[in-house]
Motif scaffolding. Sequence first.
Motif, PDB file in Angstrom:
ATOM      1  N   SER A  17      36.821 -18.450   7.479  1.00  0.00           N
ATOM      2  CA  SER A  17      38.144 -18.843   7.971  1.00  0.00           C
ATOM      3  C   SER A  17      38.090 -20.048   8.910  1.00  0.00           C
ATOM      4  O   SER A  17      39.122 -20.632   9.223  1.00  0.00           O
ATOM      5  CB  SER A  17      38.792 -17.669   8.703  1.00  0.00           C
ATOM      6  OG  SER A  17      38.009 -17.312   9.829  1.00  0.00           O
ATOM      7  N   ARG A  18      36.895 -20.446   9.365  1.00  0.00           N
ATOM      8  CA  ARG A  18      36.756 -21.566  10.304  1.00  0.00           C
ATOM      9  C   ARG A  18      35.772 -22.611   9.776  1.00  0.00           C
ATOM     10  O   ARG A  18      34.987 -23.164  10.512  1.00  0.00           O
ATOM     11  CB  ARG A  18      36.263 -21.047  11.660  1.00  0.00           C
ATOM     12  CG  ARG A  18      37.133 -20.039  12.353  1.00  0.00           C
ATOM     13  CD  ARG A  18      38.433 -20.639  12.873  1.00  0.00           C
ATOM     14  NE  ARG A  18      38.245 -21.638  13.882  1.00  0.00           N
ATOM     15  CZ  ARG A  18      38.189 -21.412  15.190  1.00  0.00           C
ATOM     16  NH1 ARG A  18      38.298 -20.195  15.651  1.00  0.00           N
ATOM     17  NH2 ARG A  18      38.036 -22.403  16.032  1.00  0.00           N
ATOM     18  N   ARG A  19      35.838 -22.889   8.495  1.00  0.00           N
ATOM     19  CA  ARG A  19      34.914 -23.842   7.865  1.00  0.00           C
ATOM     20  C   ARG A  19      34.900 -25.199   8.563  1.00  0.00           C
ATOM     21  O   ARG A  19      33.911 -25.903   8.529  1.00  0.00           O
ATOM     22  CB  ARG A  19      35.280 -24.048   6.405  1.00  0.00           C
ATOM     23  CG  ARG A  19      34.900 -22.888   5.565  1.00  0.00           C
ATOM     24  CD  ARG A  19      34.222 -23.420   4.306  1.00  0.00           C
ATOM     25  NE  ARG A  19      33.955 -22.337   3.408  1.00  0.00           N
ATOM     26  CZ  ARG A  19      32.805 -21.699   3.371  1.00  0.00           C
ATOM     27  NH1 ARG A  19      31.853 -22.042   4.189  1.00  0.00           N
ATOM     28  NH2 ARG A  19      32.607 -20.717   2.535  1.00  0.00           N
ATOM     29  N   GLN A  20      36.019 -25.575   9.183  1.00  0.00           N
ATOM     30  CA  GLN A  20      36.095 -26.871   9.863  1.00  0.00           C
ATOM     31  C   GLN A  20      35.472 -26.815  11.249  1.00  0.00           C
ATOM     32  O   GLN A  20      35.351 -27.830  11.915  1.00  0.00           O
ATOM     33  CB  GLN A  20      37.547 -27.348   9.950  1.00  0.00           C
ATOM     34  CG  GLN A  20      38.402 -26.592  10.962  1.00  0.00           C
ATOM     35  CD  GLN A  20      38.848 -25.205  10.515  1.00  0.00           C
ATOM     36  OE1 GLN A  20      38.536 -24.750   9.430  1.00  0.00           O
ATOM     37  NE2 GLN A  20      39.596 -24.534  11.368  1.00  0.00           N
ATOM     38  N   GLY A  21      35.092 -25.638  11.712  1.00  0.00           N
ATOM     39  CA  GLY A  21      34.472 -25.491  13.024  1.00  0.00           C
ATOM     40  C   GLY A  21      35.485 -25.134  14.091  1.00  0.00           C
ATOM     41  O   GLY A  21      36.567 -24.632  13.808  1.00  0.00           O
ATOM     42  N   ALA A  22      35.124 -25.433  15.331  1.00  0.00           N
ATOM     43  CA  ALA A  22      35.970 -25.076  16.471  1.00  0.00           C
ATOM     44  C   ALA A  22      37.217 -25.952  16.531  1.00  0.00           C
ATOM     45  O   ALA A  22      37.197 -27.113  16.127  1.00  0.00           O
ATOM     46  CB  ALA A  22      35.176 -25.229  17.765  1.00  0.00           C
ATOM     47  N   ASP A  23      38.276 -25.393  17.063  1.00  0.00           N
ATOM     48  CA  ASP A  23      39.517 -26.121  17.293  1.00  0.00           C
ATOM     49  C   ASP A  23      39.236 -27.198  18.345  1.00  0.00           C
ATOM     50  O   ASP A  23      38.806 -26.884  19.455  1.00  0.00           O
ATOM     51  CB  ASP A  23      40.574 -25.138  17.788  1.00  0.00           C
ATOM     52  CG  ASP A  23      41.900 -25.781  18.114  1.00  0.00           C
ATOM     53  OD1 ASP A  23      41.925 -26.968  18.499  1.00  0.00           O
ATOM     54  OD2 ASP A  23      42.926 -25.094  18.018  1.00  0.00           O
ATOM     55  N   PRO A  24      39.469 -28.488  18.042  1.00  0.00           N
ATOM     56  CA  PRO A  24      39.140 -29.562  18.988  1.00  0.00           C
ATOM     57  C   PRO A  24      39.860 -29.446  20.333  1.00  0.00           C
ATOM     58  O   PRO A  24      39.265 -29.717  21.379  1.00  0.00           O
ATOM     59  CB  PRO A  24      39.560 -30.838  18.258  1.00  0.00           C
ATOM     60  CG  PRO A  24      39.605 -30.469  16.828  1.00  0.00           C
ATOM     61  CD  PRO A  24      39.951 -29.012  16.762  1.00  0.00           C
ATOM     62  N   ALA A  25      41.108 -29.043  20.339  1.00  0.00           N
ATOM     63  CA  ALA A  25      41.849 -28.919  21.603  1.00  0.00           C
ATOM     64  C   ALA A  25      41.284 -27.784  22.450  1.00  0.00           C
ATOM     65  O   ALA A  25      41.113 -27.924  23.669  1.00  0.00           O
ATOM     66  CB  ALA A  25      43.333 -28.687  21.325  1.00  0.00           C
ATOM     67  N   PRO A  91      27.750 -23.332   6.131  1.00  0.00           N
ATOM     68  CA  PRO A  91      27.483 -24.313   7.197  1.00  0.00           C
ATOM     69  C   PRO A  91      27.198 -23.646   8.543  1.00  0.00           C
ATOM     70  O   PRO A  91      27.742 -22.597   8.852  1.00  0.00           O
ATOM     71  CB  PRO A  91      28.770 -25.138   7.254  1.00  0.00           C
ATOM     72  CG  PRO A  91      29.806 -24.338   6.568  1.00  0.00           C
ATOM     73  CD  PRO A  91      29.110 -23.420   5.625  1.00  0.00           C
ATOM     74  N   LYS A  92      26.320 -24.309   9.309  1.00  0.00           N
ATOM     75  CA  LYS A  92      25.966 -23.849  10.636  1.00  0.00           C
ATOM     76  C   LYS A  92      26.768 -24.637  11.669  1.00  0.00           C
ATOM     77  O   LYS A  92      27.274 -25.726  11.377  1.00  0.00           O
ATOM     78  CB  LYS A  92      24.480 -24.067  10.892  1.00  0.00           C
ATOM     79  CG  LYS A  92      23.574 -23.301   9.976  1.00  0.00           C
ATOM     80  CD  LYS A  92      22.127 -23.586  10.271  1.00  0.00           C
ATOM     81  CE  LYS A  92      21.747 -24.847   9.524  1.00  0.00           C
ATOM     82  NZ  LYS A  92      20.334 -25.113   9.460  1.00  0.00           N
ATOM     83  N   ILE A  93      26.830 -24.120  12.882  1.00  0.00           N
ATOM     84  CA  ILE A  93      27.478 -24.830  13.983  1.00  0.00           C
ATOM     85  C   ILE A  93      26.838 -26.214  14.131  1.00  0.00           C
ATOM     86  O   ILE A  93      27.535 -27.214  14.300  1.00  0.00           O
ATOM     87  CB  ILE A  93      27.354 -24.041  15.304  1.00  0.00           C
ATOM     88  CG1 ILE A  93      28.144 -22.747  15.252  1.00  0.00           C
ATOM     89  CG2 ILE A  93      27.755 -24.878  16.508  1.00  0.00           C
ATOM     90  CD1 ILE A  93      29.621 -22.876  15.443  1.00  0.00           C
ATOM     91  N   GLY A  94      25.520 -26.292  14.051  1.00  0.00           N
ATOM     92  CA  GLY A  94      24.822 -27.562  14.191  1.00  0.00           C
ATOM     93  C   GLY A  94      25.223 -28.597  13.141  1.00  0.00           C
ATOM     94  O   GLY A  94      25.185 -29.799  13.396  1.00  0.00           O
ATOM     95  N   ASP A  95      25.634 -28.151  11.958  1.00  0.00           N
ATOM     96  CA  ASP A  95      26.064 -29.056  10.901  1.00  0.00           C
ATOM     97  C   ASP A  95      27.433 -29.663  11.188  1.00  0.00           C
ATOM     98  O   ASP A  95      27.773 -30.716  10.636  1.00  0.00           O
ATOM     99  CB  ASP A  95      26.147 -28.324   9.550  1.00  0.00           C
ATOM    100  CG  ASP A  95      24.820 -27.770   9.089  1.00  0.00           C
ATOM    101  OD1 ASP A  95      23.766 -28.297   9.520  1.00  0.00           O
ATOM    102  OD2 ASP A  95      24.828 -26.789   8.323  1.00  0.00           O
ATOM    103  N   LEU A  96      28.218 -28.994  12.024  1.00  0.00           N
ATOM    104  CA  LEU A  96      29.611 -29.408  12.258  1.00  0.00           C
ATOM    105  C   LEU A  96      29.832 -30.111  13.580  1.00  0.00           C
ATOM    106  O   LEU A  96      30.967 -30.484  13.888  1.00  0.00           O
ATOM    107  CB  LEU A  96      30.521 -28.174  12.189  1.00  0.00           C
ATOM    108  CG  LEU A  96      30.491 -27.384  10.884  1.00  0.00           C
ATOM    109  CD1 LEU A  96      31.312 -26.122  11.006  1.00  0.00           C
ATOM    110  CD2 LEU A  96      30.988 -28.246   9.735  1.00  0.00           C
TER     111      LEU A  96
END
Length: 98
Positions: A17-25, A91-96
């Motif tokens: 559900s969070r493939r794009q990673g963390a919410d930038p804001a 994907p890993k956190i490090g990839d994003l």
Amino acid sequence: MADFRDVDPRMLRVPPSRRQGADPAKRAREIYLFGRSSVGMPPPWVYEGTDGALVLYNGVTRATRLAKLAPGQLIRVEVIGKLPRAFASEPKIGDLLP
């Protein structure tokens, strides 16, 4: 009984559900409030895949902030269950990281 582990946040997998990673804001707000500190931070919740990969369930923003600002620092996570499939290809956190 709780299963806590110390892991590199860059190696944690993001949930589908969070493939794009963390919410930038939200990440910017956390960086402003907490910086590179993990003091008082509740441990992110993760599930473990059949291949041993840890998938974040709660704490994507916290893990991303620490992966970016404190590379190499381990964080404590709580493994709350097992998933019936492998997640090593996700994907890993490090990839994003930006």
